[in-house]
Design an enzyme around this catalytic site. Structure first.
Site, PDB file in Angstrom:
ATOM      1  N   LEU A   1      25.788  -0.801   6.923  1.00 35.14           N
ATOM      2  CA  LEU A   1      25.993  -1.333   8.282  1.00 35.14           C
ATOM      3  C   LEU A   1      24.687  -1.862   8.875  1.00 35.14           C
ATOM      4  CD1 LEU A   1      28.253   1.577   9.505  1.00 35.14           C
ATOM      5  CD2 LEU A   1      28.964  -0.691   8.717  1.00 35.14           C
TER       6      LEU A   1
ATOM      7  N   SER B   1       2.514  -2.544  13.913  1.00 35.17           N
ATOM      8  CA  SER B   1       1.277  -2.499  13.114  1.00 35.17           C
ATOM      9  C   SER B   1       0.389  -1.321  13.503  1.00 35.17           C
ATOM     10  CB  SER B   1       0.497  -3.814  13.234  1.00 35.17           C
ATOM     11  OG  SER B   1      -0.074  -3.923  14.520  1.00 35.17           O
ATOM     12  N   LYS B   2       1.030  -0.237  14.026  1.00 31.59           N
ATOM     13  CA  LYS B   2       0.292   1.035  14.163  1.00 31.59           C
ATOM     14  C   LYS B   2       0.601   1.904  12.959  1.00 31.59           C
ATOM     15  CE  LYS B   2      -0.109   1.764  19.190  1.00 31.59           C
ATOM     16  NZ  LYS B   2      -1.373   2.513  19.329  1.00 31.59           N
ATOM     17  N   ARG B   3       1.251   1.309  11.920  1.00 29.60           N
ATOM     18  CA  ARG B   3       1.585   2.050  10.706  1.00 29.60           C
ATOM     19  C   ARG B   3       2.456   3.262  11.033  1.00 29.60           C
ATOM     20  NH1 ARG B   3       1.344  -0.852   6.529  1.00 29.60           N
ATOM     21  NH2 ARG B   3       0.939   0.892   5.114  1.00 29.60           N
ATOM     22  N   LEU B   4       3.400   3.104  12.004  1.00 23.49           N
ATOM     23  CA  LEU B   4       4.346   4.196  12.293  1.00 23.49           C
ATOM     24  C   LEU B   4       5.453   4.242  11.259  1.00 23.49           C
ATOM     25  CD1 LEU B   4       4.892   4.211  16.185  1.00 23.49           C
ATOM     26  CD2 LEU B   4       3.833   5.965  14.772  1.00 23.49           C
TER      27      LEU B   4
ATOM     28  N   VAL C   1      10.783   0.191  15.442  1.00 23.85           N
ATOM     29  CA  VAL C   1       9.571   0.571  16.190  1.00 23.85           C
ATOM     30  C   VAL C   1       9.469  -0.398  17.361  1.00 23.85           C
ATOM     31  CG1 VAL C   1       7.054   0.709  16.102  1.00 23.85           C
ATOM     32  CG2 VAL C   1       8.416   1.487  14.143  1.00 23.85           C
TER      33      VAL C   1
ATOM     34  N   LYS D   1       0.845  -1.201   0.000  1.00 20.08           N
ATOM     35  CA  LYS D   1       0.000   0.000   0.000  1.00 20.08           C
ATOM     36  C   LYS D   1       0.878   1.247   0.000  1.00 20.08           C
ATOM     37  CE  LYS D   1      -4.030   1.692   2.602  1.00 20.08           C
ATOM     38  NZ  LYS D   1      -3.837   2.918   1.851  1.00 20.08           N
ATOM     39  N   PHE D   2       1.922   1.244   0.888  1.00 17.38           N
ATOM     40  CA  PHE D   2       2.762   2.440   1.003  1.00 17.38           C
ATOM     41  C   PHE D   2       3.730   2.525  -0.166  1.00 17.38           C
ATOM     42  CE2 PHE D   2       5.365   5.720   2.566  1.00 17.38           C
ATOM     43  CZ  PHE D   2       6.690   5.322   2.492  1.00 17.38           C
ATOM     44  N   TRP D   3       4.465   1.431  -0.451  1.00 12.71           N
ATOM     45  CA  TRP D   3       5.540   1.516  -1.434  1.00 12.71           C
ATOM     46  C   TRP D   3       5.023   1.776  -2.850  1.00 12.71           C
ATOM     47  CZ3 TRP D   3      10.111   2.874  -0.263  1.00 12.71           C
ATOM     48  CH2 TRP D   3      10.608   2.599   1.031  1.00 12.71           C
TER      49      TRP D   3
END
Ligand SMILES: COc1cc([C@H]2SCC(=O)N2Cc2ccccc2)c(Br)cc1O
Length: 390
Positions: A390, A148-151, A142, A5-7
């Site tokens: 790294l 899964s709070k979509r942070l 996170v 959804k985001f990418w």
């Protein structure tokens, strides 16, 4: 699709473009005028606030260390977790021309507790014949209780916004998960230095028809290095090592464009952080070869006898006179002398040439490399990659 959804909203190679060789190689989106870059931070959920982390501040550095030590990357079976040291974090996050504003924390407003982190550092990366100013993105973490709070998406957008404010439009990052679209996919290989401990903690298993003493003998190494002129790198070696490294990395499709300031920061030995060795010809005093590894321990999550795994990671190696096999065997010998339990290497650059011969075994993790806002016409083979993050 839900999966990305985001990418799917980001300027990265999209799966639907795969194989479309009509698309040009290079930036996907053009820079926007700085006046049009969002000047204010993205919104976090109400109970959280952004908090730039000054890694030079002891207490802050310790908070970042503790967040990562408790909540950062674990293996699939949750047996190990990276345990980056504070000295390693200061080294990794303060290279030449770094931006403190790219060391981004998220705190609970009420308690000021640090619950998430993401970083960028500036780097000049050559992609084929183009040297591109990029941000190397790392340490996205996170707290386990806030998953899964979509942070993560808003943290990625915020570090991107702060990178754009410095007029940088590309980035490089790695992940153990497949996202749109890997530049290349590498595998970790591991060379046992302390097989008894590796078997005890469950990382390695006794081979079939192998006893413990036979296994210890199999991985035994000489007590000292074999290459004449093999010694620790010193400050006076920076110009020669820079020349050697630039010459060698030039053969890879993607590699750092190191100058002397970069070499001094990234490759000068720092105790329990990074070790570098070179071969100075006893006859000509020419510096002909170089090898380096960084120290990244792992917490062992539930073992009766051990709590920390001491791991060395192959960094940058150059062989022009000494056979790479012999050079890397000397690296193993020094790592063993320093008490490391395992020596890890990716199958990048020319590493494939020594992995099997020096008794490395393949790990179960794959590491995917990504470029942000830069399209490569085709993915690379790991042997075409000259970049170790790294
Ligand atoms: C467990 O198999 C592997 C785990 C890791 C990572 S995930 C969290 C961690 O701590 N690791 C470092 C480690 C732990 C144990 C041995 C070697 C390296 C990697 Br990179 C490659 C592996 O194959």
């Amino acid at each position: 699709s839900k999966r990305h959804k985001f990418w799917e909203t980001q300027p990265v190679g999209q799966f639907k473009d795969l194989g479309d060789s009509s698309l040009p190689e290079g930036p996907i989106e053009e820079p926007t005028p700085l006046s049009e870059v969002k000047q204010d931070p993205y919104n976090l959920p109400a109970q959280y606030e952004w908090s730039t982390c000054d890694m030079e501040d002891g207490p802050t550095c310790n908070e970042v260390y503790a967040l990562l030590a408790q909540n950062y990357v674990e293996d699939d079976e949750n047996m190990f977790r990276f345990n980056y040291s504070t000295n390693f974090l200061r080294w990794a996050l303060r290279p030449p021309a770094y931006f403190k504003s790219w060391h981004i924390g998220v705190r609970v407003k009420a308690s000021k507790k640090l619950v998430a982190f993401i970083t960028g550092v500036p780097a000049r990366i050559r992609v084929r014949n183009e040297v591109v100013k990029m941000a190397e993105i790392n340490f996205l973490c996170v707290h386990k209780k806030l998953r899964s709070k979509r942070l993560a998406p808003v943290m990625i957008k915020e570090v991107t916004r702060r990178v754009h404010l410095e007029n940088i439009w590309q980035a490089a990052y790695t992940a153990g998960v497949v996202l749109p679209t890997p530049v290349t996919t590498c595998r970790y290989w591991h060379r046992s230095l302390n097989p008894k401990k590796l078997i005890d903690v469950g990382f390695s298993r006794l081979g079939p028809r192998m006893t413990m003493s036979r296994t210890i003998r199999l991985y035994k190494l000489p007590g000292s290095t074999v290459t004449p002129g093999f010694r620790k790198m010193e400050l006076r070696d920076v110009p020669a090592v820079t020349r050697l490294l630039r010459g060698y990395l030039g053969q890879f499709a993607v590699a750092p464009d190191f100058d002397e300031a970069d070499v001094e920061h990234w490759l000068l030995p720092r105790e329990d952080v990074v070790d570098s060795y070179l071969v100075e010809s006893p006859e000509t005093h020419e510096i002909t070869d170089f090898c380096s590894f960084y120290s990244l321990p792992s917490s062992i999550l539930n073992n009766a006898n051990y709590s920390v795994l001491k791991a060395a990671y192959s960094y940058y190696n150059v062989s022009t006179k000494t056979p790479l096999l012999q050079l890397m065997n000397d690296a193993l010998i020094v790592a063993k002398q320093k008490g490391f339990d395992v020596f890890n290497a990716l199958d990048v650059m020319h590493n494939e040439g020594f992995l099997k011969e020096l008794k490395f075994g393949p790990g179960d993790g794959q590491l995917h490399y990504y470029l942000y806002n830069y399209r490569l016409r085709n993915p690379l083979k790991p042997s075409e990659l000259g970049l170790v993050l790294l």
